[in-house]
Write a protein that holds these residues in place. Structure first.
Motif, PDB file in Angstrom:
ATOM      1  N   GLU A 185       9.641  -2.297   9.624  1.00  0.00           N
ATOM      2  CA  GLU A 185      10.365  -1.764  10.779  1.00  0.00           C
ATOM      3  C   GLU A 185      11.324  -0.649  10.338  1.00  0.00           C
ATOM      4  OE1 GLU A 185      10.074  -5.109  10.158  1.00  0.00           O
ATOM      5  OE2 GLU A 185       8.574  -5.469  11.714  1.00  0.00           O
ATOM      6  N   ALA A 186      11.963  -0.852   9.188  1.00  0.00           N
ATOM      7  CA  ALA A 186      12.867   0.178   8.664  1.00  0.00           C
ATOM      8  C   ALA A 186      12.086   1.426   8.265  1.00  0.00           C
ATOM      9  CB  ALA A 186      13.657  -0.361   7.478  1.00  0.00           C
ATOM     10  N   LEU A 187      10.881   1.224   7.764  1.00  0.00           N
ATOM     11  CA  LEU A 187      10.012   2.354   7.413  1.00  0.00           C
ATOM     12  C   LEU A 187       9.648   3.135   8.671  1.00  0.00           C
ATOM     13  CD1 LEU A 187       8.724   3.529   4.866  1.00  0.00           C
ATOM     14  CD2 LEU A 187       6.826   1.954   5.178  1.00  0.00           C
ATOM     15  N   THR A 188       9.337   2.415   9.736  1.00  0.00           N
ATOM     16  CA  THR A 188       9.039   3.075  11.015  1.00  0.00           C
ATOM     17  C   THR A 188      10.267   3.812  11.537  1.00  0.00           C
ATOM     18  OG1 THR A 188       7.300   1.487  11.561  1.00  0.00           O
ATOM     19  CG2 THR A 188       8.295   2.679  13.406  1.00  0.00           C
ATOM     20  N   GLU A 189      11.445   3.201  11.418  1.00  0.00           N
ATOM     21  CA  GLU A 189      12.680   3.874  11.829  1.00  0.00           C
ATOM     22  C   GLU A 189      12.890   5.156  11.025  1.00  0.00           C
ATOM     23  OE1 GLU A 189      16.042   1.206  11.659  1.00  0.00           O
ATOM     24  OE2 GLU A 189      14.969  -0.297  12.844  1.00  0.00           O
ATOM     25  N   GLY A 190      12.573   5.108   9.730  1.00  0.00           N
ATOM     26  CA  GLY A 190      12.677   6.298   8.891  1.00  0.00           C
ATOM     27  C   GLY A 190      11.739   7.399   9.359  1.00  0.00           C
ATOM     28  N   LYS A 202       7.369  -1.842  -5.475  1.00  0.00           N
ATOM     29  CA  LYS A 202       7.723  -2.392  -4.172  1.00  0.00           C
ATOM     30  C   LYS A 202       9.240  -2.521  -4.060  1.00  0.00           C
ATOM     31  CE  LYS A 202       6.554  -5.863  -0.792  1.00  0.00           C
ATOM     32  NZ  LYS A 202       5.769  -7.071  -0.517  1.00  0.00           N
ATOM     33  N   GLY A 203       9.898  -2.853  -5.165  1.00  0.00           N
ATOM     34  CA  GLY A 203      11.362  -2.906  -5.170  1.00  0.00           C
ATOM     35  C   GLY A 203      11.970  -1.547  -4.876  1.00  0.00           C
ATOM     36  N   GLY A 204      11.356  -0.500  -5.420  1.00  0.00           N
ATOM     37  CA  GLY A 204      11.822   0.860  -5.136  1.00  0.00           C
ATOM     38  C   GLY A 204      11.683   1.211  -3.669  1.00  0.00           C
ATOM     39  N   LEU A 205      10.570   0.791  -3.076  1.00  0.00           N
ATOM     40  CA  LEU A 205      10.376   1.021  -1.646  1.00  0.00           C
ATOM     41  C   LEU A 205      11.426   0.245  -0.856  1.00  0.00           C
ATOM     42  CD1 LEU A 205       7.174   1.071   0.439  1.00  0.00           C
ATOM     43  CD2 LEU A 205       8.981  -0.489   1.061  1.00  0.00           C
ATOM     44  N   LEU A 206      11.632  -1.033  -1.228  1.00  0.00           N
ATOM     45  CA  LEU A 206      12.577  -1.875  -0.495  1.00  0.00           C
ATOM     46  C   LEU A 206      14.019  -1.405  -0.648  1.00  0.00           C
ATOM     47  CD1 LEU A 206      10.967  -5.368  -1.143  1.00  0.00           C
ATOM     48  CD2 LEU A 206      10.972  -4.065   1.006  1.00  0.00           C
ATOM     49  N   TYR A 207      14.297  -0.670  -1.702  1.00  0.00           N
ATOM     50  CA  TYR A 207      15.631  -0.099  -1.875  1.00  0.00           C
ATOM     51  C   TYR A 207      15.932   0.885  -0.739  1.00  0.00           C
ATOM     52  CZ  TYR A 207      19.461   2.662  -3.778  1.00  0.00           C
ATOM     53  OH  TYR A 207      20.657   3.311  -3.947  1.00  0.00           O
ATOM     54  N   HIS A 208      14.914   1.657  -0.357  1.00  0.00           N
ATOM     55  CA  HIS A 208      15.080   2.672   0.688  1.00  0.00           C
ATOM     56  C   HIS A 208      14.787   2.124   2.085  1.00  0.00           C
ATOM     57  CE1 HIS A 208      15.719   5.884  -2.184  1.00  0.00           C
ATOM     58  NE2 HIS A 208      14.696   5.413  -2.869  1.00  0.00           N
ATOM     59  N   ALA A 242       0.829  -1.208   0.000  1.00  0.00           N
ATOM     60  CA  ALA A 242       0.000   0.000   0.000  1.00  0.00           C
ATOM     61  C   ALA A 242       0.864   1.259   0.000  1.00  0.00           C
ATOM     62  CB  ALA A 242      -0.938  -0.003   1.203  1.00  0.00           C
ATOM     63  N   VAL A 243       1.946   1.240   0.764  1.00  0.00           N
ATOM     64  CA  VAL A 243       2.843   2.399   0.813  1.00  0.00           C
ATOM     65  C   VAL A 243       3.480   2.623  -0.552  1.00  0.00           C
ATOM     66  CG1 VAL A 243       4.965   3.338   1.829  1.00  0.00           C
ATOM     67  CG2 VAL A 243       3.271   2.222   3.300  1.00  0.00           C
ATOM     68  N   ALA A 244       3.969   1.547  -1.182  1.00  0.00           N
ATOM     69  CA  ALA A 244       4.588   1.670  -2.503  1.00  0.00           C
ATOM     70  C   ALA A 244       3.591   2.239  -3.512  1.00  0.00           C
ATOM     71  CB  ALA A 244       5.114   0.314  -2.972  1.00  0.00           C
TER      72      ALA A 244
END
Length: 188
Positions: free
Chosen positions: A51-56, A40-46, A31-33
């Motif tokens: 959990e990493a998204l929450t850390e961001g 989704k690959g672009g999202l996973l690149y960042h 949903a975020v992507a």
């Protein structure tokens, strides 16, 4: 000339929007992507995981809070007045980040709660340095927190004419007068 937000910034903004509007369960990586307009690959690149998204998001929150602390510490009317005056939800980048993180804090994520505890501790320290009395500093914080809660939850306008019996608006200037009285009573 306006610069376009980076893919990373778009992903974080999409995550915030989903958290605010639909809640943590709806803020899946897919949903975020989609909301950010990236694969989704672009999202996973960042962000390698949710959990990493929450850390961001928490990193962004910490950066915005640091700016807020600096503004608060240098406010000519004092830290207590700044806290109350800025406790009106204004839809700023900082407000949106706080609300998004608050949605996460309602769950079981202890890192989000720790981030809020750290922010609150710094606000309290600054207000205490300004006021000088722990109980009065806590009262000022509760005043600001209540103002923010009511504005965010109910969307109450500020400084509009109140019809006398209903809570149509919050008169921030009257609340700031109370803060000045509290500060004066401690220093007297």
């Amino acid at each position: 000339m306006t610069t376009q937000p980076s893919a990373r910034e778009r992903v974080l903004a999409a995550y915030e929007d989903l958290l605010i509007n639909d809640g943590p369960r709806a803020a899946t990586l897919d949903a975020v992507a989609a909301a950010a307009g990236v694969s989704k690959g672009g999202l996973l690149y960042h962000f390698k995981s949710k959990e990493a998204l929450t850390e961001g998001l928490l990193g962004k929150l910490a950066e915005l809070a640091a700016v807020d602390f600096e503004l608060m510490a240098n406010d000519p009317e004092g830290c207590a007045s700044y806290y109350v005056r800025t406790s009106v939800f204004g839809g700023t980048v900082f407000d949106r980040c706080v609300v998004a993180a608050m949605r996460l804090a309602q769950g079981e994520d202890s890192t989000v709660r720790a981030a809020f505890l750290a922010m609150h501790a710094t606000w309290y320290r600054l207000i205490l340095e300004d006021i000088g009395d722990p109980a009065v500093a806590r009262a000022v914080m509760l005043l600001g927190d209540g103002l923010y809660f009511n504005a965010a939850l109910f969307g109450l306008p500020t400084d509009a004419k109140n019809d006398g019996g209903t809570q149509d608006a919050v008169d921030v200037q009257s609340l700031l007068a109370v803060v000045r009285q509290l500060r004066s009573s401690v220093r007297a």
